[in-house]
Design an enzyme around this catalytic site. Structure first.
Site, PDB file in Angstrom:
ATOM      1  N   LYS A 113       6.211  -5.341  -6.282  1.00 36.24           N
ATOM      2  CA  LYS A 113       4.550  -6.318  -5.735  1.00 36.24           C
ATOM      3  C   LYS A 113       5.071  -7.748  -4.575  1.00 36.24           C
ATOM      4  O   LYS A 113       4.142  -8.209  -4.730  1.00 36.24           O
ATOM      5  CB  LYS A 113       4.637  -6.137  -6.827  1.00 36.24           C
ATOM      6  CG  LYS A 113       4.290  -5.353  -8.062  1.00 36.24           C
ATOM      7  CD  LYS A 113       2.672  -5.293  -8.184  1.00 36.24           C
ATOM      8  CE  LYS A 113       2.118  -3.460  -8.484  1.00 36.24           C
ATOM      9  NZ  LYS A 113       2.839  -3.018  -9.913  1.00 36.24           N
ATOM     10  N   LYS A 193       2.804   9.025  -3.371  1.00 36.74           N
ATOM     11  CA  LYS A 193       2.404   8.969  -4.304  1.00 36.74           C
ATOM     12  C   LYS A 193       1.080   9.613  -4.313  1.00 36.74           C
ATOM     13  O   LYS A 193       0.620   7.938  -3.598  1.00 36.74           O
ATOM     14  CB  LYS A 193       3.071   8.278  -5.519  1.00 36.74           C
ATOM     15  CG  LYS A 193       3.340   8.953  -6.753  1.00 36.74           C
ATOM     16  CD  LYS A 193       3.896   7.395  -7.856  1.00 36.74           C
ATOM     17  CE  LYS A 193       2.751   8.005  -9.013  1.00 36.74           C
ATOM     18  NZ  LYS A 193       2.783   7.342 -10.137  1.00 36.74           N
ATOM     19  N   LYS A 196      -5.152   6.166  -6.592  1.00 39.65           N
ATOM     20  CA  LYS A 196      -6.021   5.592  -6.226  1.00 39.65           C
ATOM     21  C   LYS A 196      -6.241   5.197  -4.999  1.00 39.65           C
ATOM     22  O   LYS A 196      -6.993   4.271  -4.023  1.00 39.65           O
ATOM     23  CB  LYS A 196      -6.896   5.238  -7.282  1.00 39.65           C
ATOM     24  CG  LYS A 196      -8.726   4.995  -7.011  1.00 39.65           C
ATOM     25  CD  LYS A 196      -9.268   5.094  -8.540  1.00 39.65           C
ATOM     26  CE  LYS A 196     -11.119   5.030  -8.105  1.00 39.65           C
ATOM     27  NZ  LYS A 196     -11.159   5.847  -8.305  1.00 39.65           N
TER      28      LYS A 196
END
Ligand code: TRP
Length: 330
Positions: A113, A193, A196
């Site tokens: 992140k 993976k 969305k």
């Protein structure tokens, strides 16, 4: 006799996809047979990455619909919204006192992140695994169904629980992760993976037509550049999805692909049919539940009330172990 207590947290999105379904939800449903299960829609966790919070309320309800339609049974299990049992935030603060910062900054998801959003590295993001640990041990859960990517978080949860126990006396079980049969489902790009945010997903609640349209964009064996070149099912994500949605056809798919008897287009059409067939009952139940928002809200209210009872008890114990003064009766 139930074997133990399961806890898992589900990040809320505007609708789960088949990766969430195969990787987690099927497992959540199955575990209800043998465990006391608590499932939390983790709206606070969602705040660490959600840019637009205006969809949060809607997403919480969509996620509840997905879980109930998949077969989470509110009679047997507790389903609630994380922020409705705010004790978790207090426990996370207390656990933060026994968690060295170095444990948190070396977590792979944190490092990723930071790499992706260097300008938004907030305190909540560093503390994400502490809040997740609090989620789990607030209910003294011993078993945590998760995807593969969550295993480092679970390792940390065990370390935090162990440290608390060593400092303040045995209080929390060390939770164990439990992978599903399909801990990692790839997306339509065949590389990442299913997610969305990468737009490589097949939404559970999609219509059959949308499902087919999405499946047709799936990347197959990149070396199969012509219809007459045999494919390599081992490297093809469409093949791997056939294993779940057309289990009795996999041998035929394998044989016809490796001998170029079938092309990728037919193969994907058949996969879309399989997905639509397998998900039809889910989609029907979801539509029925969506029309009964009172019922869904009632389930979540009842879940929060039942979860709160356990949460309050654990906090009284944790405060006492740490040595905080009990509230004075006056
Ligand atoms: N971090 C998990 C995820 O991204 C969600 C989560 C929050 C969770 N709290 C949890 C999972 C507790 C298991 C147990 O999927």
């Amino acid at each position: 006799m139930k074997r133990g207590r399961v806890f898992s947290g589900i990040r809320c999105t505007s609708g789960q996809h088949i990766g969430n379904y195969l990787g987690a939800m099927v497992n959540y449903v199955a575990l209800q047979e043998d465990y006391d299960c608590i499932y939390s829609i983790v709206d606070i966790h969602s705040l660490t990455t959600l840019e637009e919070t205006d969809r949060l309320r809607q997403n919480v309800l969509e996620t509840a619909l997905d879980l109930l339609a998949a077969g989470i049974d509110p009679q047997r299990s507790i389903l609630y919204v994380q922020s409705h049992v705010p004790e978790v935030v207090e426990l996370a603060t207390l656990l933060g006192m026994v968690t060295p910062l170095g444990w948190l900054t070396r977590v792979p998801t944190f490092k990723e992140k930071v790499r992706m959003h260097p300008d938004n590295v907030n305190y909540g993001l560093v503390g994400y695994p502490v809040l997740m640990t609090a989620d789990i041990i607030l209910y003294k859960a011993d078993t945590v169904p998760v995807g593969e990517d969550q295993l480092p978080h679970l390792e940390l949860a065990r370390e935090i629980a162990r440290r608390f126990n060593r400092l303040f006396g045995d209080t929390f079980p060390e939770p164990q992760g439990k992978l599903s049969q399909a801990p990692m489902i790839l997306g339509l790009d065949g590389v990442n993976k299913m997610s969305k945010s990468l737009n490589n997903d097949i939404p559970l609640a999609a219509t059959p037509e949308e499902t087919e349209r999405r499946v047709m964009t799936a990347v197959t064996d990149p070396q199969r550049t012509h219809r007459h070149i045999p494919g390599r099912p081992e490297v093809c994500n469409v093949y791997s999805l056939h294993r779940f949605f057309n289990p009795d056809q996999v041998e035929v798919v394998y044989g016809e692909c490796t001998t170029a008897k079938r092309g990728c287009v037919e193969c994907k059409k058949q996969l879309a049919e399989g997905i639509n067939r397998a998900l039809a009952p889910f989609r029907q139940r979801r539509a029925e539940l969506a029309a009964r928002s009172d019922y869904v809200e009632g389930v979540l209210a009842d879940g929060a009330a039942r979860a709160s009872v356990i949460a309050r008890e654990t906090l009284v114990e944790a405060r006492d172990r740490i040595g905080l003064p009990a509230p004075y009766a006056h």
